[in-house]
Motif scaffolding. Structure first.
Motif, PDB file in Angstrom:
ATOM      1  N   SER A 247       0.862  -1.263   0.019  1.00  0.00           N
ATOM      2  CA  SER A 247       0.143  -0.099   0.114  1.00  0.00           C
ATOM      3  C   SER A 247       0.881   1.220   0.051  1.00  0.00           C
ATOM      4  O   SER A 247       0.504   2.512   0.569  1.00  0.00           O
ATOM      5  N   PHE A 278      -5.992  -0.411   5.909  1.00  0.00           N
ATOM      6  CA  PHE A 278      -6.911   0.877   5.766  1.00  0.00           C
ATOM      7  C   PHE A 278      -7.632   0.335   4.289  1.00  0.00           C
ATOM      8  O   PHE A 278      -7.501   1.435   3.385  1.00  0.00           O
ATOM      9  N   GLU A 281      -9.961   3.103   2.802  1.00  0.00           N
ATOM     10  CA  GLU A 281      -9.532   4.239   2.226  1.00  0.00           C
ATOM     11  C   GLU A 281      -8.558   3.883   1.034  1.00  0.00           C
ATOM     12  O   GLU A 281      -8.610   4.911   0.187  1.00  0.00           O
ATOM     13  N   THR A 282      -7.781   2.654   0.923  1.00  0.00           N
ATOM     14  CA  THR A 282      -7.343   2.577  -0.328  1.00  0.00           C
ATOM     15  C   THR A 282      -8.195   2.384  -1.550  1.00  0.00           C
ATOM     16  O   THR A 282      -7.795   2.776  -2.448  1.00  0.00           O
ATOM     17  N   ALA A 284     -10.712   3.860  -1.955  1.00  0.00           N
ATOM     18  CA  ALA A 284     -11.036   5.263  -2.581  1.00  0.00           C
ATOM     19  C   ALA A 284      -9.944   5.810  -3.391  1.00  0.00           C
ATOM     20  O   ALA A 284     -10.110   6.202  -4.528  1.00  0.00           O
ATOM     21  N   LYS A 285      -8.725   5.786  -2.954  1.00  0.00           N
ATOM     22  CA  LYS A 285      -7.608   6.278  -3.578  1.00  0.00           C
ATOM     23  C   LYS A 285      -7.463   5.706  -5.004  1.00  0.00           C
ATOM     24  O   LYS A 285      -6.900   6.489  -5.775  1.00  0.00           O
ATOM     25  N   GLU A 317     -18.554   3.865   5.157  1.00  0.00           N
ATOM     26  CA  GLU A 317     -17.212   4.267   5.297  1.00  0.00           C
ATOM     27  C   GLU A 317     -16.679   4.422   3.781  1.00  0.00           C
ATOM     28  O   GLU A 317     -15.886   5.545   3.440  1.00  0.00           O
ATOM     29  N   ILE A 318     -16.876   3.672   2.968  1.00  0.00           N
ATOM     30  CA  ILE A 318     -16.292   3.680   1.441  1.00  0.00           C
ATOM     31  C   ILE A 318     -17.146   4.836   0.826  1.00  0.00           C
ATOM     32  O   ILE A 318     -16.665   5.596  -0.006  1.00  0.00           O
ATOM     33  N   GLY A 321     -15.739   8.310   1.390  1.00  0.00           N
ATOM     34  CA  GLY A 321     -14.528   8.636   1.009  1.00  0.00           C
ATOM     35  C   GLY A 321     -14.410   8.439  -0.443  1.00  0.00           C
ATOM     36  O   GLY A 321     -13.101   8.764  -1.004  1.00  0.00           O
TER      37      GLY A 321
END
Length: 549
Positions: A247, A278, A281-282, A284-285, A317-318, A321
């Motif tokens: 990551s 995470f 969050e990943t 989303a990125k 959560e997803i 973000g």
């Protein structure tokens, strides 16, 4: 699915995962193959899915059953030939199905010609294609990184007198993505399959490509949280916060290069597997901005937590973000215990009525969906003895972890010898407990879970809100969930109950004044009702209504 001219086909699509070794054997050698898959494409098409994801079929010594690739651009003889693969694409396209294939780019087999050359000396043309590191002065490994499959992530190589990195088996050395030549080579392999007509890829371990160039130690975790594959208290891998071995931020520029290649082939797509501390969050990125992966999925729904509170928390959560990114959800695959056994009210008690609601829930969420072969049959985990195991992961951690073989046993097509999978001896046994779940028997039962899948997939195609609409949650508890899905042309209220008890839920206050029209859901699924501002949900039922907008 419902046609939306403003949305590409992959947004809201349903992908059926085929693990080819266990799908259908055409030649009697006990191993499923590409001709066997081709023969069963009409079955897959009949379900109403949009695409097929084929797990690895590339040339491989099969130490990790195809996830250790020794030739990215050829078919292993046990699965057939390149011509057989071309035939799979042709038949799938004739049935209106897209084809996605696995790409295992993070690592190769130690039998790959690249590794053989790289390991031959310190100064050959491919000497820097893998992650080679000198030992510490006392001969020890360079840092504290661990393998997902147990033990250090470093293997000594006597010829080079160096260690090489392996995040998985020692026979799966990691490629060095800091080397531009490696990136060019793996992109060439991706292009090879695009030129053959594939419609997309599922990228294995998509967040593992780059490692920290400084080889910094991972920090310890204060508390080990039980999770899915590789995240268990009996595996030391779970004792670290994996900040430096995966990551890494360098992944982002590579994913942009990958997307630029994909964009040369219109209407293709990518799905990335993301497993980390995470993951949301990943995800989303990796999917934001339209210049990296099209979709990602994580292990967050591949755990034993089937509570609706967990489902809502994960989804929100997803959503919070994600921005313009897009998720792909899965509740089962070739790496985890089958969902019918994992998501039970009582251990060992398989309940297809409950599984139907889990299916309807998954297919009603915002995002694309991966369904693993056999989920449509409600297959439970196959119970195998130690001497029947072939998975090195399971053999290493037996008996606390029994590995991945139990979800990889062959598909039962009929209630006959070897479930109609093969005329020979199957590579993994077809367990007797699976025969009553066979496709042949369930096709004759209109109330079967097979027909529930088929009917709900067809139902979903006629409601664009379920395919690509926005989502808003209103209620959750251990067993029930209420949310809406809204597209330009419709707004749907969805309420579901995964427990054996009848539950009564209040209509969300913001919807009480709206006109609510019942929608007829497939008869093979228990239906709830709405009366006087209350949603009545009997055991294992779902209510879907159209809200006036």
């Amino acid at each position: 699915m419902s046609e939306n001219q403003n949305s590409p086909w992959w947004r809201g699509c349903v992908i059926y995962q085929v693990y080819p070794r266990s799908f259908f054997d055409s030649n009697g050698d006990g191993i499923g193959d590409l001709p066997g898959l081709a023969a069963k494409i009409p079955y897959i098409a009949s379900l109403g899915v949009d695409a097929i994801w084929i797990s690895p079929f590339f040339t491989s010594p099969m130490k990790d059953f195809g996830y250790d690739v020794s030739d990215y651009c050829d078919v292993d003889p046990i699965f057939g030939t390149l011509s057989d693969f071309d035939n799979v694409i042709e038949i799938a396209h004739k049935h209106g199905l897209k084809i996605l294939i696995d790409q295992v780019l993070n690592h190769t087999s130690d039998q790959h010609p690249w590794f053989k050359e790289s390991s031959s000396s310190l100064d050959n043309p491919k000497s820097d294609w893998y992650v080679w590191v000198d030992p510490n002065p006392d001969g020890t490994i360079p840092n504290n990184w661990l393998s997902v499959f147990g033990g250090p992530a470093w293997q000594w190589h006597s010829r080079r007198r160096q260690y090489y990195l392996h995040n998985f088996l020692s026979s799966q050395p990691d490629l060095n993505f800091h080397n531009p030549e490696v990136i060019e080579a793996v992109l060439d392999a991706v292009r090879f399959w695009l030129d053959r007509g594939v419609d997309g890829f599922r990228f294995d371990t998509a967040n593992y490509f780059f490692h920290d160039i400084e080889l910094r130690n991972n920090a310890p975790k204060e508390e080990v949280e039980e999770g899915s594959i590789g995240v268990r208290a009996d595996n030391p891998y779970a004792y670290q916060f994996h900040e430096f071995d995966k990551s890494r931020p360098e992944n982002i520029p590579f994913l942009k290069q990958l997307r630029a290649l994909m964009d040369e082939y219109p209407q293709t797509t990518t799905v990335g597997e993301v497993g980390c501390d995470f993951a949301l969050e990943t995800m989303a990125k990796y999917t934001q901005g339209g210049d990296k992966l099209h979709m990602c999925y994580s292990f967050d729904l591949l755990t034993h937590d089937s509570s609706m509170k967990h489902i809502r928390t994960t989804m929100e959560e997803i959503e919070d973000g994600l921005g313009d990114g897009w998720p792909c959800w899965s509740i089962g695959n070739h790496d985890v215990e089958r969902v019918a056994s994992r998501w039970t009210e009582k251990e060992g008690l398989i309940n297809h009525e409950r599984s139907k609601i889990h299916m309807a829930m998954l297919l009603s969420m915002r995002g694309s969906v991966c369904l693993y072969q056999g989920e449509e049959l409600g297959l439970p985990e196959a119970e195998l003895t130690y001497d029947q195991l072939v998975d090195p992961f399971g053999i290493e951690f037996w008996p606390d972890f029994k590995g991945r073989d139990g979800c990889r046993t062959p598909m039962p097509w009929s209630n006959s010898d070897n479930g109609g999978f093969t005329d020979g001896k199957p590579w993994l046994p077809v367990v007797d407990s699976h025969l009553p779940y066979s496709a042949e028997l369930q096709e004759d039962d209109p109330n079967s879970i097979f027909h529930a899948y088929k009917a709900f997939l067809q139902f979903r195609k006629h409601h664009n809100a379920l395919v690509s609409g926005a989502i808003e949650f209103f209620h959750d508890d251990e067993h029930s969930l209420i949310f809406t899905r809204q597209s330009d042309d419709e707004k749907l209220l969805v309420a579901l109950n995964t427990s054996a008890e009848t539950t009564v839920l209040k209509l969300p206050k913001t919807l009480i004044k709206n006109k609510l029209e019942d929608i007829e859901i497939p008869k093979s699924i228990n239906k709830g009702t709405v009366k006087e501002g209350k949603i009545m949900l009997q055991a294992y039922s779902i209510y879907i209504g159209k809200v006036s907008i």
